[in-house]
Design a protein around this motif. Sequence first.
Motif, PDB file in Angstrom:
ATOM      1  N   GLY A  51       6.445 -10.820  13.235  1.00 26.10           N
ATOM      2  CA  GLY A  51       5.824  -9.611  13.435  1.00 26.10           C
ATOM      3  C   GLY A  51       4.700  -9.547  12.006  1.00 26.10           C
ATOM      4  N   PHE A  52       5.581 -10.043  10.993  1.00 27.62           N
ATOM      5  CA  PHE A  52       4.696  -9.756   9.792  1.00 27.62           C
ATOM      6  C   PHE A  52       3.656 -10.836   9.539  1.00 27.62           C
ATOM      7  N   ALA A  53       3.822 -12.008  10.203  1.00 33.48           N
ATOM      8  CA  ALA A  53       2.632 -12.792  10.357  1.00 33.48           C
ATOM      9  C   ALA A  53       1.528 -12.682  11.236  1.00 33.48           C
ATOM     10  N   GLY A  54       1.860 -11.930  12.296  1.00 30.04           N
ATOM     11  CA  GLY A  54       0.843 -11.426  13.173  1.00 30.04           C
ATOM     12  C   GLY A  54       0.170 -10.189  12.775  1.00 30.04           C
ATOM     13  N   ALA A  55       0.915  -9.438  12.017  1.00 36.92           N
ATOM     14  CA  ALA A  55       0.038  -8.350  11.493  1.00 36.92           C
ATOM     15  C   ALA A  55      -0.811  -8.721  10.387  1.00 36.92           C
ATOM     16  N   SER A  56      -0.229  -9.598   9.527  1.00 40.17           N
ATOM     17  CA  SER A  56      -1.009  -9.975   8.298  1.00 40.17           C
ATOM     18  C   SER A  56      -2.444 -10.860   8.774  1.00 40.17           C
ATOM     19  N   ALA A  57      -2.222 -11.738  10.026  1.00 38.09           N
ATOM     20  CA  ALA A  57      -3.321 -12.288  10.364  1.00 38.09           C
ATOM     21  C   ALA A  57      -4.275 -11.205  11.255  1.00 38.09           C
ATOM     22  N   GLN A 171      -4.390   4.315  -3.245  1.00 38.42           N
ATOM     23  CA  GLN A 171      -3.447   3.394  -4.113  1.00 38.42           C
ATOM     24  C   GLN A 171      -3.867   1.862  -4.094  1.00 38.42           C
ATOM     25  N   LEU A 172      -4.427   1.375  -3.274  1.00 41.16           N
ATOM     26  CA  LEU A 172      -5.132  -0.154  -3.127  1.00 41.16           C
ATOM     27  C   LEU A 172      -6.170  -0.142  -3.992  1.00 41.16           C
ATOM     28  N   GLU A 173      -7.143   0.877  -3.998  1.00 39.69           N
ATOM     29  CA  GLU A 173      -8.273   0.865  -4.786  1.00 39.69           C
ATOM     30  C   GLU A 173      -7.893   1.152  -6.382  1.00 39.69           C
ATOM     31  N   THR A 174      -6.985   1.737  -6.569  1.00 47.30           N
ATOM     32  CA  THR A 174      -6.389   1.920  -7.947  1.00 47.30           C
ATOM     33  C   THR A 174      -5.823   0.731  -8.715  1.00 47.30           C
ATOM     34  N   ALA A 175      -4.968  -0.129  -7.649  1.00 48.97           N
ATOM     35  CA  ALA A 175      -4.520  -1.396  -7.934  1.00 48.97           C
ATOM     36  C   ALA A 175      -5.751  -2.360  -8.240  1.00 48.97           C
ATOM     37  N   ARG A 183      -4.455 -10.470  -3.314  1.00 50.98           N
ATOM     38  CA  ARG A 183      -3.197 -10.840  -3.218  1.00 50.98           C
ATOM     39  C   ARG A 183      -2.178 -10.106  -3.777  1.00 50.98           C
ATOM     40  N   GLN A 184      -2.160  -9.989  -5.008  1.00 53.66           N
ATOM     41  CA  GLN A 184      -1.359  -8.942  -6.047  1.00 53.66           C
ATOM     42  C   GLN A 184      -1.161  -7.220  -5.260  1.00 53.66           C
ATOM     43  N   THR A 185      -2.387  -7.097  -4.884  1.00 51.42           N
ATOM     44  CA  THR A 185      -2.420  -5.670  -4.285  1.00 51.42           C
ATOM     45  C   THR A 185      -1.788  -5.730  -2.900  1.00 51.42           C
ATOM     46  N   PHE A 186      -1.756  -6.832  -2.177  1.00 49.46           N
ATOM     47  CA  PHE A 186      -1.029  -6.806  -0.946  1.00 49.46           C
ATOM     48  C   PHE A 186       0.519  -6.799  -1.150  1.00 49.46           C
ATOM     49  N   TRP A 187       0.945  -7.858  -1.821  1.00 49.70           N
ATOM     50  CA  TRP A 187       2.296  -8.065  -2.027  1.00 49.70           C
ATOM     51  C   TRP A 187       2.916  -6.930  -2.880  1.00 49.70           C
ATOM     52  N   MET A 194       4.691  -0.087   2.686  1.00 46.56           N
ATOM     53  CA  MET A 194       4.434  -0.085   4.288  1.00 46.56           C
ATOM     54  C   MET A 194       5.791   0.188   5.233  1.00 46.56           C
ATOM     55  N   TRP A 195       6.684  -0.251   4.450  1.00 43.16           N
ATOM     56  CA  TRP A 195       8.120  -0.190   5.050  1.00 43.16           C
ATOM     57  C   TRP A 195       8.484   1.350   5.424  1.00 43.16           C
ATOM     58  N   VAL A 196       7.904   2.160   4.576  1.00 37.94           N
ATOM     59  CA  VAL A 196       8.377   3.758   4.872  1.00 37.94           C
ATOM     60  C   VAL A 196       7.762   4.263   6.083  1.00 37.94           C
ATOM     61  N   TYR A 197       6.241   3.811   6.319  1.00 43.63           N
ATOM     62  CA  TYR A 197       5.751   3.998   7.782  1.00 43.63           C
ATOM     63  C   TYR A 197       6.004   3.255   8.970  1.00 43.63           C
TER      64      TYR A 197
END
Length: 294
Positions: A51-57, A171-175, A183-187, A194-197
């Motif tokens: 699922g994580f690979a599919g969502a990232s793709a 938050q992503l724009e702030t990062a 890559r750093q923003t993603f990880w 994202m786990w909360v949602y």
Amino acid sequence: MFSFCTDPSILPDWQWMACYLTTGKHMSIYWSVLTVFLLLAITAPTALAFGFAGASAARSRIAPVSWLGRGYIAIVRGVPDIAFFLFFVIALDQAIEYLRHRAICPDWTEPVRQGNDFVVCAAAKMPLGNAPQWIHETYGFGLAVLTFAIVFGAFAANVLFGAMRAVPKAQLETAEAYGMTPRQTFWRVMVPQMWVYALPGLSNLWMVLIKATPLLFLLGVEDIVYWARELGGTKTSRFTEYPHGDWRMWYFLALLVFYLMFTRVSEIVLDRLMVRLTRGQATTGGEAQRKAAT
């Protein structure tokens, strides 16, 4: 198992039942419960990885990668589970045997497809005909795990894709403004939040996965549904020393209780995990915890 089980025909009811429930056949249904637990223990993280690979793709900026991720989610989610289970396992098994057949038996002259039959050389069979029984069972279980992981991985990918999009863009724009690479923003920003949602959707998916474990029966794995039907059927004294009528209703009632207890324990664990994940987060759950603390 008990010393008084030498002659079941003369035993009182409670001793007869104690002996009946501890026969070698009944040990099989107890072991099949462990099979269900093992399936869940392996399938859940594997499906989450799919699922994580599919969502990232799916959220990739590279168009072919994005199409691949979105196609995986759409195709697998759009096919009925039973149809996919029956088709994919047969197709995968035949694909493995065909590749082995081409590599091991290059001199084979007969066609592999002979009407409705799929015929390969004996050395290409998976597993081999003279292989021990545990290898046959492990091979079937491995195909079942892979099939479960692909199916539920597509649903997990859809949940995680939505959770990734739910992380506030500010938050992503702030990062990125602080100099983080994509890559750093993603990880470091998106993935931890994202786990909360994602947890509510993943919790429902876990419950569905628990309820789907009886599909092992369709894949040829001797699970608790198989043994409940096998042991609950009518048994006469000609075939067993513990004759009884049709007890399938009681066996399936025991399965009902087992699954209800399992899902209830899962709900408690998932609720506690949700409380832990929302602690300090700018979400409805996090706000409720802050108000309760004050």
